[in-house]
Design a protein around this motif. Structure first.
Motif, PDB file in Angstrom:
ATOM      1  N   ASN A 160       0.835  -1.207   0.000  1.00 29.69           N
ATOM      2  CA  ASN A 160       0.000   0.000   0.000  1.00 29.69           C
ATOM      3  C   ASN A 160       0.866   1.253   0.000  1.00 29.69           C
ATOM      4  N   LEU A 161       1.910   1.246   0.830  1.00 30.39           N
ATOM      5  CA  LEU A 161       2.817   2.394   0.867  1.00 30.39           C
ATOM      6  C   LEU A 161       3.557   2.535  -0.456  1.00 30.39           C
ATOM      7  N   ALA A 162       4.022   1.430  -1.015  1.00 26.99           N
ATOM      8  CA  ALA A 162       4.755   1.476  -2.284  1.00 26.99           C
ATOM      9  C   ALA A 162       3.904   2.112  -3.381  1.00 26.99           C
ATOM     10  N   ALA A 163       2.644   1.736  -3.446  1.00 27.69           N
ATOM     11  CA  ALA A 163       1.744   2.283  -4.463  1.00 27.69           C
ATOM     12  C   ALA A 163       1.412   3.745  -4.176  1.00 27.69           C
ATOM     13  N   SER A 164       1.150   4.054  -2.898  1.00 17.27           N
ATOM     14  CA  SER A 164       0.809   5.430  -2.518  1.00 17.27           C
ATOM     15  C   SER A 164       1.965   6.370  -2.806  1.00 17.27           C
ATOM     16  N   ALA A 165       3.180   5.944  -2.487  1.00 24.60           N
ATOM     17  CA  ALA A 165       4.348   6.803  -2.671  1.00 24.60           C
ATOM     18  C   ALA A 165       4.553   7.158  -4.141  1.00 24.60           C
ATOM     19  N   GLN A 166       4.317   6.211  -5.023  1.00 26.97           N
ATOM     20  CA  GLN A 166       4.438   6.511  -6.448  1.00 26.97           C
ATOM     21  C   GLN A 166       3.428   7.566  -6.867  1.00 26.97           C
ATOM     22  N   GLY A 167       2.245   7.521  -6.258  1.00 24.72           N
ATOM     23  CA  GLY A 167       1.239   8.544  -6.533  1.00 24.72           C
ATOM     24  C   GLY A 167       1.661   9.918  -6.038  1.00 24.72           C
ATOM     25  N   TRP A 168       2.263   9.982  -4.845  1.00 25.89           N
ATOM     26  CA  TRP A 168       2.737  11.267  -4.328  1.00 25.89           C
ATOM     27  C   TRP A 168       3.800  11.850  -5.238  1.00 25.89           C
ATOM     28  N   ILE A 169       4.732  11.012  -5.661  1.00 26.39           N
ATOM     29  CA  ILE A 169       5.834  11.488  -6.497  1.00 26.39           C
ATOM     30  C   ILE A 169       5.293  12.049  -7.811  1.00 26.39           C
ATOM     31  N   GLU A 170       4.319  11.372  -8.380  1.00 24.89           N
ATOM     32  CA  GLU A 170       3.688  11.861  -9.610  1.00 24.89           C
ATOM     33  C   GLU A 170       2.996  13.190  -9.359  1.00 24.89           C
ATOM     34  N   ALA A 171       2.332  13.325  -8.198  1.00 18.50           N
ATOM     35  CA  ALA A 171       1.637  14.573  -7.864  1.00 18.50           C
ATOM     36  C   ALA A 171       2.612  15.733  -7.687  1.00 18.50           C
ATOM     37  N   LEU A 172       3.849  15.423  -7.334  1.00 24.98           N
ATOM     38  CA  LEU A 172       4.880  16.451  -7.207  1.00 24.98           C
ATOM     39  C   LEU A 172       5.461  16.854  -8.557  1.00 24.98           C
ATOM     40  N   GLY A 173       5.016  16.192  -9.621  1.00 24.45           N
ATOM     41  CA  GLY A 173       5.525  16.477 -10.956  1.00 24.45           C
ATOM     42  C   GLY A 173       6.865  15.835 -11.222  1.00 24.45           C
ATOM     43  N   LYS A 174       7.134  14.735 -10.516  1.00 27.96           N
ATOM     44  CA  LYS A 174       8.412  14.055 -10.648  1.00 27.96           C
ATOM     45  C   LYS A 174       8.187  12.595 -11.047  1.00 27.96           C
ATOM     46  N   THR A 175       9.261  11.917 -11.403  1.00 26.10           N
ATOM     47  CA  THR A 175       9.198  10.525 -11.816  1.00 26.10           C
ATOM     48  C   THR A 175       9.840   9.651 -10.754  1.00 26.10           C
ATOM     49  N   ALA A 176       9.186   8.542 -10.447  1.00 20.84           N
ATOM     50  CA  ALA A 176       9.716   7.612  -9.451  1.00 20.84           C
ATOM     51  C   ALA A 176      10.559   6.539 -10.121  1.00 20.84           C
ATOM     52  N   VAL A 177      11.733   6.277  -9.531  1.00 21.27           N
ATOM     53  CA  VAL A 177      12.544   5.119  -9.877  1.00 21.27           C
ATOM     54  C   VAL A 177      12.481   4.201  -8.663  1.00 21.27           C
ATOM     55  N   VAL A 178      11.958   3.006  -8.840  1.00 22.53           N
ATOM     56  CA  VAL A 178      11.738   2.096  -7.715  1.00 22.53           C
ATOM     57  C   VAL A 178      12.913   1.131  -7.600  1.00 22.53           C
ATOM     58  N   VAL A 179      13.534   1.099  -6.426  1.00 26.16           N
ATOM     59  CA  VAL A 179      14.673   0.208  -6.195  1.00 26.16           C
ATOM     60  C   VAL A 179      14.492  -0.514  -4.863  1.00 26.16           C
ATOM     61  N   ARG A 180      15.077  -1.687  -4.756  1.00 27.44           N
ATOM     62  CA  ARG A 180      15.076  -2.378  -3.471  1.00 27.44           C
ATOM     63  C   ARG A 180      16.229  -1.848  -2.632  1.00 27.44           C
ATOM     64  N   ASP A 181      16.136  -2.072  -1.328  1.00 24.64           N
ATOM     65  CA  ASP A 181      17.174  -1.591  -0.435  1.00 24.64           C
ATOM     66  C   ASP A 181      18.497  -2.302  -0.724  1.00 24.64           C
ATOM     67  N   ALA A 182      19.513  -1.529  -1.081  1.00 28.85           N
ATOM     68  CA  ALA A 182      20.853  -2.050  -1.360  1.00 28.85           C
ATOM     69  C   ALA A 182      21.813  -0.887  -1.184  1.00 28.85           C
ATOM     70  N   PRO A 183      23.082  -1.127  -0.827  1.00 31.89           N
ATOM     71  CA  PRO A 183      24.017  -0.025  -0.599  1.00 31.89           C
ATOM     72  C   PRO A 183      24.081   0.941  -1.780  1.00 31.89           C
ATOM     73  N   GLY A 184      23.804   2.212  -1.497  1.00 26.50           N
ATOM     74  CA  GLY A 184      23.863   3.228  -2.543  1.00 26.50           C
ATOM     75  C   GLY A 184      22.686   3.255  -3.486  1.00 26.50           C
ATOM     76  N   PHE A 185      21.736   2.287  -3.307  1.00 26.84           N
ATOM     77  CA  PHE A 185      20.563   2.191  -4.177  1.00 26.84           C
ATOM     78  C   PHE A 185      21.014   2.132  -5.635  1.00 26.84           C
ATOM     79  N   ALA A 186      20.384   2.902  -6.533  1.00 22.14           N
ATOM     80  CA  ALA A 186      20.820   2.914  -7.930  1.00 22.14           C
ATOM     81  C   ALA A 186      21.568   4.198  -8.244  1.00 22.14           C
TER      82      ALA A 186
END
Length: 280
Positions: A160-186
């Motif tokens: 639910n949070l993963a889906a909601s967060a993508q919606g917030w990012i879109e509402a901010l006029g930005k694009t989400a890049v989804v990554v799993r937790d790993a050192p330094g991410f992407a």
């Protein structure tokens, strides 16, 4: 989008995050360590809002944007927030303690996020009561101009949070890049790898900082070269990330001596007027 959003920390990143949510129509509360820091955060957010109006990013007047912002020095001000984004310095102990303190003020259904650029979301979640309500929202500097947010999902982050967060990012006029937790991410992992190699090239006399950056901006169409980007991010910040990646991913992320020396001399980039380039 939550109607009320909190931001912990009103420095350059925190003020930018607050600005982004204000432009999207949210009510925003910024919490800082003391009154002087809160006043500085107010000045940053107000200045950022005014620039957005000048650029035509919004048809609202600056005072309309800033009217939805408030500033406090007590974590209790986060009560009633549907989302709080932590934006304190990149230190694990500091972030962990801050997140626990924020969580104590939130309702069970509220979301909590960290703006870390490299620290483990799962490690930060380990001491939280509701890790399923926690994720990483890695904004980029400068936040108003950046179109990217790295959404970092921990092992226990709810769908639910993963889906909601993508919606917030879109509402901010930005694009989400989804990554799993790993050192330094992407983003940090790739960006730091290029920047460290660029520093080594300067150190070895391969080419000047100007020519190395030109190779990337003109040859690879990067909007900003890796060394000027390092100056913008802060050499101290880049050193901290490199040291963390070195400890988790190995020698390829060992920070070069030129970076250590510049940080030791206080040459931290744009914020001090000198980094790999000079700034007036």
């Amino acid at each position: 989008m939550p109607a009320r959003v909190g931001v912990l920390g009103g420095g350059r990143m925190g003020a930018g995050i607050a600005h982004a949510f204000l432009l999207a129509g949210a009510e925003v509360v910024v919490v800082e360590r003391d009154g002087q820091a809160a006043d500085a955060a107010r000045t940053r957010v107000s200045g950022s809002a005014a620039k957005s109006v000048e650029r035509g990013d919004t048809d609202q007047a600056p005072e309309q944007v800033t009217a939805r912002a408030s500033y406090a020095v007590d974590y209790a001000a986060f009560a009633g927030c549907g989302l709080v984004v932590e934006a304190v310095p990149e230190d694990f102990a500091l972030k962990s303690a801050a997140l626990r303190a924020v969580e104590e003020q939130l309702d069970d259904g509220a979301w909590l996020a960290t703006n870390t650029s490299s620290l483990s979301v799962d490690r930060l979640a380990a001491d939280l009561l509701r890790p399923e309500n926690f994720c990483g929202l890695h904004f980029f500097n400068p936040v108003p101009a950046s179109r990217l947010v790295e959404l970092v999902l921990g092992a226990k982050t709810s769908e639910n949070l993963a889906a909601s967060a993508q919606g917030w990012i879109e509402a901010l006029g930005k694009t989400a890049v989804v990554v799993r937790d790993a050192p330094g991410f992407a983003s940090s992992r790739l960006g730091v790898a290029i920047a460290l190699e660029a520093m080594r090239m300067v150190e070895e006399g391969v080419a000047s900082a100007e020519d190395i950056d030109a190779a990337m901006t003109l040859g690879y169409r990067h909007p900003t070269g890796p060394l000027r980007t390092t100056d913008l991010v802060g050499l101290d910040v880049r050193l901290g990330i490199a040291e963390y990646l070195h400890s988790t991913l190995g020698e390829r992320f060992a920070p070069p001596q030129i970076l250590k020396d510049k940080v030791a001399r206080g040459e931290l980039g744009r914020k001090t007027g000198q980094g790999f380039f000079s700034y007036e």
